[in-house]
Design an enzyme around this catalytic site. Structure first.
Site, mmCIF file in Angstrom:
data_model
loop_
_atom_site.group_PDB
_atom_site.id
_atom_site.type_symbol
_atom_site.label_atom_id
_atom_site.label_comp_id
_atom_site.label_asym_id
_atom_site.label_seq_id
_atom_site.Cartn_x
_atom_site.Cartn_y
_atom_site.Cartn_z
ATOM 1 N N GLU A 1 33.914 32.009 36.122
ATOM 2 C CA GLU A 1 33.573 32.486 37.458
ATOM 3 C C GLU A 1 32.632 33.687 37.363
ATOM 4 O OE1 GLU A 1 36.569 32.459 40.478
ATOM 5 O OE2 GLU A 1 35.987 34.433 41.214
ATOM 6 N N TRP B 1 31.384 34.464 47.024
ATOM 7 C CA TRP B 1 30.614 34.543 48.266
ATOM 8 C C TRP B 1 30.280 35.986 48.609
ATOM 9 C CZ3 TRP B 1 27.628 31.586 50.849
ATOM 10 C CH2 TRP B 1 27.429 31.686 52.227
ATOM 11 N N GLY C 1 39.272 35.058 52.573
ATOM 12 C CA GLY C 1 38.461 36.246 52.286
ATOM 13 C C GLY C 1 39.134 37.497 52.776
ATOM 14 N N ASP C 2 38.545 38.606 52.389
ATOM 15 C CA ASP C 2 39.089 39.898 52.783
ATOM 16 C C ASP C 2 38.657 40.229 54.213
ATOM 17 O OD1 ASP C 2 40.045 40.183 50.143
ATOM 18 O OD2 ASP C 2 38.013 40.787 49.532
ATOM 19 N N LYS D 1 47.194 23.542 52.857
ATOM 20 C CA LYS D 1 45.771 23.500 52.468
ATOM 21 C C LYS D 1 45.467 22.238 51.658
ATOM 22 C CE LYS D 1 45.542 27.817 50.684
ATOM 23 N NZ LYS D 1 44.926 29.039 50.092
ATOM 24 N N GLN E 1 45.094 33.027 41.690
ATOM 25 C CA GLN E 1 44.765 34.446 41.579
ATOM 26 C C GLN E 1 45.087 34.878 40.148
ATOM 27 O OE1 GLN E 1 43.176 36.937 42.338
ATOM 28 N NE2 GLN E 1 44.041 37.596 44.315
#
Lengths: 604, 604
Positions: A21, A53, A112-113, A182, A193
């Site tokens: 990543e 992103w 996302g945050d 999901k 994570q």
């Protein structure tokens, strides 16, 4: 191709997959360095690479550009992250459209945050509130086209981590069921994570299975690289750190090098346990760095610098559009990205016989947005000048640069996109050195190979139990005098075919204009002969424009337009010949003897 | 292709061309024998072969059929004669239409002899009076499509040969000017009437040039084969025979053998003089016989039995339609005519990669008008029975026939269209013999070749300075017991790929259904790798129907339907397996050891 299909194929074959990543760097130079790094890391054969992103979608455009280049120039299966943060429907639609256009089929769907300045996540007007919404939308809008990966949290999402053990257990299971939602909505792969407690991952995996999640669950591994970074990251993610790790880190925290090495050791041990416990693969959070991730995979025996297995001698982008690509002209073998760019408009790729290709036009060189953007930066100019000459007073100075390149003292020349010469040319390094000393400035070459095992670490490619072959090849610039003298000698060389051309296009050759010479081929069990590299006058004519142009656009521009140095370069570009020579006798030929006047005359 | 283009290419290359002329035999068996002969003679590489139109067009239909088979099955560039005799326009139109349909592009335009019972030539109602009319009509109607050859008479046309020298000279020049008219009207090549006085040909050639005839002028050579025939022919054609020839013939006229040998010597000397004097090629009037024409060409060094140069391992018809044909399945390699017939409807031929072929359907075997028509004749049945067994009491009798075929005691089997085994299988004759003795009834095979020079007299093909390769191949029928036992052993053989199928279609294989294995390929200077022979499951499935059917249609029919012998054959056809095995290790594999139980177990 969807990464889930690649993972399942790996699981079926009993092999272990891995992926890298990256995140979008903040500077242009950082971006270019990342591409160089990805280029190297791609050669280890990751199942895919992904790019984040950026916080709040702030780097959307850059992320899309990086993802596209990863897929189409670095030639690695690419997954792009998508978050809900600041992401109205139109923006998502646009991003997905662009992904389709550039052949990327894989996304990682995240919430996302929260946007900067907000404490909790709230959807933008007309946007999405959760990864689940995102998955549902992508599936509703694009059916099964995209491969969708989702995040799993072995220790539950940081937002819901609380101290009360009973509440925490409730939250953990709620998070797991949300993960199941999901997957049910269309997620195909779970990447977790980061974590440092293997037990927690194993429990998480077991719990996922217990509620009916069947897809691949891939542990996300972040090697410990700096003490501060590790502390910040585990704090932010609320990650449990087993005492043996914290204690070990404390002992070496004052030495960056020792800590990095410890991080590799800890990472290796952790991954080994995961694989022993049945993890099908590993997802490496590289933080755009190479050493730790690569070292861990090497320690695990998943990659080996000396055992790179290549399906073809060159790397093909993992897009459907180019899936049939089987043949490339040799001329771009040191400039694969230029080739990819200049053929990006081709609808169909020559399959098998080059002669059948409907001769699609190559894009012009100027269309080619050069990867090495730093070539425009002051730092690059300085580096290039020190390698290629602060000033040039004659052709001899240019010859010296080529000689230095052959002996490894200069790392890069305008005609090569990567650093250093290819390992297989080591075999002929001495001969190339002599050629350059004689004023034949080589820019491309390969030794002859008469049936090496396809598993050969240097020249092997394709599947197992095959044999690979090469005709000796050399391509060089030389002065008209040298060319005419060589051409006379070549008349005695029955097995040699050549093409020589100057910038004006005066082509001299002893082969027909439509002859296509396969110079690399492989014979494999139950297959047709694969012939991935060819030499042909048609593409040579296209290539020569690029080859001559690089004198000016890469080298000449280091000097003032009216300077002597500049003149040396432009004189070469405007009067010298570019020559391509193949020795068709791959069984017992000696291509290089024809460049040695005495030896050649003795044989002629 | 037009013969004039082939001739001019030969002239440009400084080589000597040659051609063979045949006439339509009177019996069916004669026709079939002619095809066998043409098959052999075609392997010497004549520039073309031609077939006459028969007196008065009486054999029109047969001539067209023979010409079509020559072009499309024998695979030689074919020229058909056309005469004006009994030939109204419609009949000519029809003949030209048929020629176009079957891909023949060359005609020889003649006036022809007067119809039977007439002393002088007269055109039929709505027909043509002269070769010149014919040439004009073909050009007017078909433009430049057809290559047109015309006849030249070195001693003038027999009709106008007179005793008065002055008148004769006039007639001679008139005849020459008429020849010029034929060329001006569209004739492209002149082939001469037979002659035995070389001086007369040389004068004729010079005279032709003097009046502006520029096209190739090819001497027509009729070797002297029998005394009576020679007398009749020279009398009929009013041919001048030099005294040294008549005298030599008189001396040996009582011995047929001596006369034939003398004819070869005289023919050789005559041709040598012609070639020394600059003749570009030779046209041989064979009278459908092989020995004299071939011996003369051998004496001249134009052909060599040990130096047959093949452009590909198999012979491709010289038609535009199949000009791109590059790949064939190995299964039909002993039955090329069956393959040609069953693929005759294909519009496009697989070029390069077999997998790209649009899988056109093979014609059915019953569509195939078998060349060997005499297989229906009593004589053939008798011969076949004596070779394959007057009666069969068990499988062992069948095995004995295959063993005899391997050792050369039986000349032909149903699965081969030609007589005797191919020379390249000599290398593995011993192994094949053992296989057949063990009950593996081989019908196709090739030895492994790891880079033999393309000039190798037995296995070479393609251009000069290349290397050719083969994967070892064997195909056989065997009982289910033998197959299952072998299949178990083959599991230990990593380099072997196989397909086995019974008549009902039960396919057992260790390769994928769309794998295509190139088993013959060649590497040449400045060329892509040519891979003309492949093994693939798709065509194997088509071939197996043909292979199983031949047991019954060729062998079983020798016996009464209810007989024990017939049952032996039909039992094999209905229960045995057809097995195809490739050894992919062409560098060091030993395909045959796997058939030897002890040796294979030692290796497994």
């Amino acid at each position: 191709m969807k990464v889930v299909d690649k993972m399942n194929a790996s699981i079926k074959a009993g092999t272990t997959f891995f992926s890298f990543e990256f995140f979008p760097p903040r500077t242009d130079e950082g971006v270019e360095n990342l591409f160089d790094r990805q280029d190297r890391m791609a050669s280890y054969g990751p199942t895919f690479c992904d790019v984040t992103w950026g916080a709040g979608g702030s780097t959307a455009e850059l992320t899309l550009e990086i993802a596209s280049k990863m897929q189409n120039m670095i030639c690695v299966e690419t997954m792009m992250h998508l978050t809900c943060t600041n992401m109205p429907t139109e923006k998502l639609d646009d991003a997905l459209k662009q992904l389709k256009q550039c052949g990327i089929q894989n996304v990682l769907a995240l919430r996302g945050d929260p946007p900067k300045g907000q404490a909790t996540f709230q959807a933008v007007e007309g946007g999405f509130a959760s990864a689940l919404d995102l998955v549902k939308y992508i599936r509703a809008k694009h059916g099964s086209h995209f491969g969708i990966t989702v995040s799993g949290y072995p220790e539950a999402h940081p937002d819901i981590i609380v101290d009360d053990p009973q509440q925490m257990d409730k939250n953990y299971w709620a998070d797991l069921h949300y993960l199941k939602d999901k997957i049910d909505a269309g997620g195909e792969v779970i990447i977790t994570q980061l974590f440092y407690d293997v037990e927690r991952f194993l429990k998480f995996e077991k719990d996922c299975r217990s509620i009916g999640i069947k897809c691949p669950i891939v542990p996300g591994i972040m090697p410990i690289m700096t003490y501060g970074g590790f502390q910040r990251m585990t704090g932010f993610c609320k990650t449990h750190v087993p005492p043996h790790i914290s204690e070990a880190l404390e002992r070496v925290k004052d030495s960056d090098e020792a800590l990095k090495n410890l991080g590799i050791d800890l990472g290796t041990a952790m991954c080994k346990r995961l694989l022993d416990a049945g993890a099908p693969g590993l997802h490496m959070y590289t933080l755009n760095l190479e050493r730790s991730a690569v070292s861990i995979l090497e320690n695990l025996g998943l990659i080996s610098k000396s055992k790179v297995t290549r399906p073809l001698p060159w790397r093909r982008p993992a897009t459907d559009k180019r899936a049939q690509e089987q043949v490339r002209p040799i001329f771009w073998s040191n400039r694969p990205k230029s080739y990819l760019s200049r053929t990006s408009d081709w609808d169909e790729f020559p399959t098998g016989r080059w002669g059948n290709a409907k001769s699609p036009a190559y894009g012009t060189l100027s269309d080619y947005q050069f990867m090495r953007r730093h070539s425009c930066s002051g730092k690059w100019l300085q580096k290039a000048r020190s390698a290629w000459g602060e000033s040039l007073s004659s052709v001899d100075d240019v010859i010296k640069v080529f000689v230095s390149y052959c002996s490894g003292r200069v790392e890069v020349l305008p005609w090569s996109e990567s650093m250093g010469m290819m390992t297989e040319t080591n075999q002929i390094q001495k001969q190339l050195l002599q050629l350059n000393q004689r004023g034949f400035l080589t820019i491309n070459s390969q030794p002859r190979i008469d049936g090496a095992p396809s598993s050969d670490p240097h020249v092997g490619w394709g599947g197992p139990n095959g044999y690979v072959y090469q005709k000796a090849y050399v391509e060089f610039f030389c002065s008209p005098q040298r060319w005419h003298s060589l051409q006379t000698r070549l008349k005695g060389a029955q097995s040699l075919t050549y093409m020589a051309v100057d910038a004006a296009g005066d082509l001299q050759s002893n082969i027909g204009p439509s002859e296509v010479n396969a110079v690399t081929w492989g014979v494999f069990p139950a297959k047709e002969v694969v012939q991935p590299t060819v030499v042909d006058p048609q593409s040579f004519t296209v290539w020569k424009d690029e080859a001559f142009q690089l004198w000016e656009t890469e080298w000449g521009k280091l000097y003032e337009p009216e300077s002597e140095s500049h003149k040396v370069v432009t004189d070469i570009a405007s009067t010298w010949f570019l020559v391509s020579v193949v020795d068709n006798d791959y069984v017992s030929g000696d291509l290089f003897k024809w460049f040695d006047e005495e030896s050649a005359n003795g044989h002629a």
